[in-house]
Design a protein around this motif. Structure first.
Motif, PDB file in Angstrom:
ATOM      1  N   LEU A  67       0.831  -1.203   0.000  1.00  0.00           N
ATOM      2  CA  LEU A  67       0.000   0.000   0.000  1.00  0.00           C
ATOM      3  C   LEU A  67       0.866   1.254   0.000  1.00  0.00           C
ATOM      4  O   LEU A  67       0.583   2.220  -0.717  1.00  0.00           O
ATOM      5  CB  LEU A  67      -0.920  -0.011   1.224  1.00  0.00           C
ATOM      6  CG  LEU A  67      -2.057  -1.039   1.229  1.00  0.00           C
ATOM      7  CD1 LEU A  67      -2.762  -1.040   2.584  1.00  0.00           C
ATOM      8  CD2 LEU A  67      -3.053  -0.768   0.114  1.00  0.00           C
ATOM      9  N   ARG A  68       1.911   1.255   0.802  1.00  0.00           N
ATOM     10  CA  ARG A  68       2.800   2.414   0.865  1.00  0.00           C
ATOM     11  C   ARG A  68       3.587   2.569  -0.437  1.00  0.00           C
ATOM     12  O   ARG A  68       3.794   3.692  -0.913  1.00  0.00           O
ATOM     13  CB  ARG A  68       3.768   2.263   2.046  1.00  0.00           C
ATOM     14  CG  ARG A  68       3.107   2.410   3.397  1.00  0.00           C
ATOM     15  CD  ARG A  68       4.102   2.150   4.523  1.00  0.00           C
ATOM     16  NE  ARG A  68       5.230   3.059   4.458  1.00  0.00           N
ATOM     17  CZ  ARG A  68       5.270   4.253   5.026  1.00  0.00           C
ATOM     18  NH1 ARG A  68       4.217   4.682   5.705  1.00  0.00           N
ATOM     19  NH2 ARG A  68       6.337   5.013   4.923  1.00  0.00           N
ATOM     20  N   ARG A  69       4.004   1.446  -1.008  1.00  0.00           N
ATOM     21  CA  ARG A  69       4.817   1.508  -2.231  1.00  0.00           C
ATOM     22  C   ARG A  69       4.028   2.103  -3.387  1.00  0.00           C
ATOM     23  O   ARG A  69       4.559   2.887  -4.176  1.00  0.00           O
ATOM     24  CB  ARG A  69       5.305   0.118  -2.582  1.00  0.00           C
ATOM     25  CG  ARG A  69       6.127   0.057  -3.870  1.00  0.00           C
ATOM     26  CD  ARG A  69       6.566  -1.357  -4.160  1.00  0.00           C
ATOM     27  NE  ARG A  69       7.322  -1.420  -5.417  1.00  0.00           N
ATOM     28  CZ  ARG A  69       7.775  -2.538  -5.949  1.00  0.00           C
ATOM     29  NH1 ARG A  69       7.570  -3.695  -5.325  1.00  0.00           N
ATOM     30  NH2 ARG A  69       8.432  -2.509  -7.094  1.00  0.00           N
ATOM     31  N   TYR A  70       2.759   1.720  -3.499  1.00  0.00           N
ATOM     32  CA  TYR A  70       1.942   2.195  -4.618  1.00  0.00           C
ATOM     33  C   TYR A  70       1.132   3.441  -4.257  1.00  0.00           C
ATOM     34  O   TYR A  70       0.278   3.872  -5.027  1.00  0.00           O
ATOM     35  CB  TYR A  70       0.997   1.087  -5.089  1.00  0.00           C
ATOM     36  CG  TYR A  70       1.720  -0.035  -5.796  1.00  0.00           C
ATOM     37  CD1 TYR A  70       1.998   0.044  -7.157  1.00  0.00           C
ATOM     38  CD2 TYR A  70       2.138  -1.168  -5.103  1.00  0.00           C
ATOM     39  CE1 TYR A  70       2.666  -0.972  -7.810  1.00  0.00           C
ATOM     40  CE2 TYR A  70       2.815  -2.194  -5.750  1.00  0.00           C
ATOM     41  CZ  TYR A  70       3.076  -2.088  -7.100  1.00  0.00           C
ATOM     42  OH  TYR A  70       3.740  -3.104  -7.741  1.00  0.00           O
ATOM     43  N   GLY A  71       1.392   4.014  -3.090  1.00  0.00           N
ATOM     44  CA  GLY A  71       0.739   5.258  -2.702  1.00  0.00           C
ATOM     45  C   GLY A  71      -0.760   5.119  -2.539  1.00  0.00           C
ATOM     46  O   GLY A  71      -1.508   6.074  -2.762  1.00  0.00           O
ATOM     47  N   GLN A  72      -1.225   3.934  -2.123  1.00  0.00           N
ATOM     48  CA  GLN A  72      -2.662   3.711  -1.945  1.00  0.00           C
ATOM     49  C   GLN A  72      -3.030   4.037  -0.507  1.00  0.00           C
ATOM     50  O   GLN A  72      -2.567   3.395   0.436  1.00  0.00           O
ATOM     51  CB  GLN A  72      -3.002   2.246  -2.282  1.00  0.00           C
ATOM     52  CG  GLN A  72      -4.495   1.966  -2.292  1.00  0.00           C
ATOM     53  CD  GLN A  72      -4.784   0.578  -2.841  1.00  0.00           C
ATOM     54  OE1 GLN A  72      -4.101   0.098  -3.735  1.00  0.00           O
ATOM     55  NE2 GLN A  72      -5.809  -0.068  -2.295  1.00  0.00           N
ATOM     56  N   ARG A  73      -3.878   5.031  -0.329  1.00  0.00           N
ATOM     57  CA  ARG A  73      -4.218   5.501   1.011  1.00  0.00           C
ATOM     58  C   ARG A  73      -5.184   4.563   1.719  1.00  0.00           C
ATOM     59  O   ARG A  73      -5.131   4.417   2.929  1.00  0.00           O
ATOM     60  CB  ARG A  73      -4.835   6.905   0.938  1.00  0.00           C
ATOM     61  CG  ARG A  73      -3.889   7.978   0.427  1.00  0.00           C
ATOM     62  CD  ARG A  73      -4.588   9.320   0.373  1.00  0.00           C
ATOM     63  NE  ARG A  73      -5.142   9.688   1.671  1.00  0.00           N
ATOM     64  CZ  ARG A  73      -5.955  10.713   1.865  1.00  0.00           C
ATOM     65  NH1 ARG A  73      -6.315  11.473   0.840  1.00  0.00           N
ATOM     66  NH2 ARG A  73      -6.410  10.995   3.065  1.00  0.00           N
ATOM     67  N   HIS A  74      -6.083   3.952   0.959  1.00  0.00           N
ATOM     68  CA  HIS A  74      -7.114   3.129   1.568  1.00  0.00           C
ATOM     69  C   HIS A  74      -6.869   1.652   1.287  1.00  0.00           C
ATOM     70  O   HIS A  74      -6.494   1.271   0.179  1.00  0.00           O
ATOM     71  CB  HIS A  74      -8.497   3.514   1.039  1.00  0.00           C
ATOM     72  CG  HIS A  74      -8.911   4.911   1.410  1.00  0.00           C
ATOM     73  ND1 HIS A  74      -9.215   5.279   2.694  1.00  0.00           N
ATOM     74  CD2 HIS A  74      -9.050   6.021   0.657  1.00  0.00           C
ATOM     75  CE1 HIS A  74      -9.538   6.564   2.723  1.00  0.00           C
ATOM     76  NE2 HIS A  74      -9.442   7.038   1.494  1.00  0.00           N
ATOM     77  N   LEU A  75      -7.096   0.854   2.302  1.00  0.00           N
ATOM     78  CA  LEU A  75      -7.013  -0.591   2.137  1.00  0.00           C
ATOM     79  C   LEU A  75      -8.146  -1.082   1.238  1.00  0.00           C
ATOM     80  O   LEU A  75      -7.941  -1.928   0.371  1.00  0.00           O
ATOM     81  CB  LEU A  75      -7.079  -1.277   3.507  1.00  0.00           C
ATOM     82  CG  LEU A  75      -7.045  -2.800   3.522  1.00  0.00           C
ATOM     83  CD1 LEU A  75      -5.690  -3.288   3.046  1.00  0.00           C
ATOM     84  CD2 LEU A  75      -7.331  -3.328   4.924  1.00  0.00           C
ATOM     85  N   GLY A  76      -9.330  -0.523   1.433  1.00  0.00           N
ATOM     86  CA  GLY A  76     -10.485  -0.913   0.625  1.00  0.00           C
ATOM     87  C   GLY A  76     -11.247  -2.068   1.258  1.00  0.00           C
ATOM     88  O   GLY A  76     -10.668  -2.917   1.940  1.00  0.00           O
TER      89      GLY A  76
END
Length: 253
Positions: A67-76
């Motif tokens: 998540l941090r690597r791809y800059g995704q803020r939400h787990l979903g």
């Protein structure tokens, strides 16, 4: 058709990356509960819960890192469901580590595997329903499926239902990754295919059938062989497509 306000609000409140840590604690509680309600494992094999929780911590860390690597803020919501499925798969991993006790707890093992298989459809439905598809989620789901199949393959082999060749079913994904290290063309993205999902389900169902007490070694070998042929065919189709795509790209360049 316009969605109701509560639906849009629920989508907007998709769980963030901190849910990985929350589900780690939920996973710990759930694994301890399973162990305490399974006397055969909780007394004779205390390491099952610890092994399972350690596996789940590793999976949670990898998801959080992705998540941090791809800059995704939400787990979903879909990934949250997949993490809950991961709890069950990791508990199965703990049981597989102590294979001598799987036969005495075969019903519990198969029921947990069936729940994990059912949740595999739930996270896909959740991703479509809440429109929270992501590359991280797709990769997480795929790798969890591969690990699940590998665990079932190990269980079938350790119980001597089928010969060691059944391990090819669980190792096929990892052999494909290893081949990609030697041949970069295999690392290219694949086209979407329902075939892969169907073949994946076939592998899980076939391996679970091989573990049924009333299925003898001969029947288990036939079931496992048919499923393995389907898996080899599926990987062969994808490999051939990647090869032709790479060759066509080289010709154009």
């Amino acid at each position: 058709m316009e969605q109701p306000l509560w639906w849009n609000d629920m989508k907007a409140r998709a769980p963030g990356g901190e849910w990985v840590l929350l589900e780690l604690f939920v996973g710990l509680w759930g694994l301890q509960w399973l162990a305490s309600h399974n006397p055969g494992l909780s007394h004779s094999v205390p390491g099952v819960g610890q092994t399972a929780f350690a596996s789940y911590c590793i999976c949670g860390f990898l998801v959080w890192t992705a998540l941090r690597r791809y800059g995704q803020r939400h787990l979903g919501w879909a990934n949250a469901v997949t993490l809950l499925r991961c709890v069950i798969v990791c508990y199965l991993a703990g049981m597989v580590m102590y294979a001598e006790h799987i036969r005495s707890d075969m019903l519990a093992f198969l029921l947990l595997a069936l729940v994990a298989l059912s949740l595999d459809g739930v996270d896909g439905w959740t991703a479509r329903r809440f429109q929270c598809d992501s590359s991280v989620g797709a990769r997480f789901d795929m790798e969890l499926d591969a690990g699940f199949i590998l665990l079932l393959s190990i269980a079938v082999w350790q119980l001597e239902q089928v010969g060691a060749w059944i391990m090819l079913t669980g190792l096929m994904r990892y052999l494909f990754i290893a081949a990609g290290a030697c041949w970069p063309a295999l690392k290219a993205p694949l086209f979407p295919s329902r075939r892969r999902k169907v073949v994946c389900v076939v592998q899980v169902v076939a391996l679970m059938m091989c573990l049924l007490p009333w299925v003898g070694p001969l029947a288990a070998s036939i079931i496992g062989a048919v499923a393995l042929v389907a898996l080899i065919h599926s990987f062969g189709v994808d490999t051939l497509w990647l090869y032709n795509t790479a060759r066509h790209r080289d010709v154009l360049s």
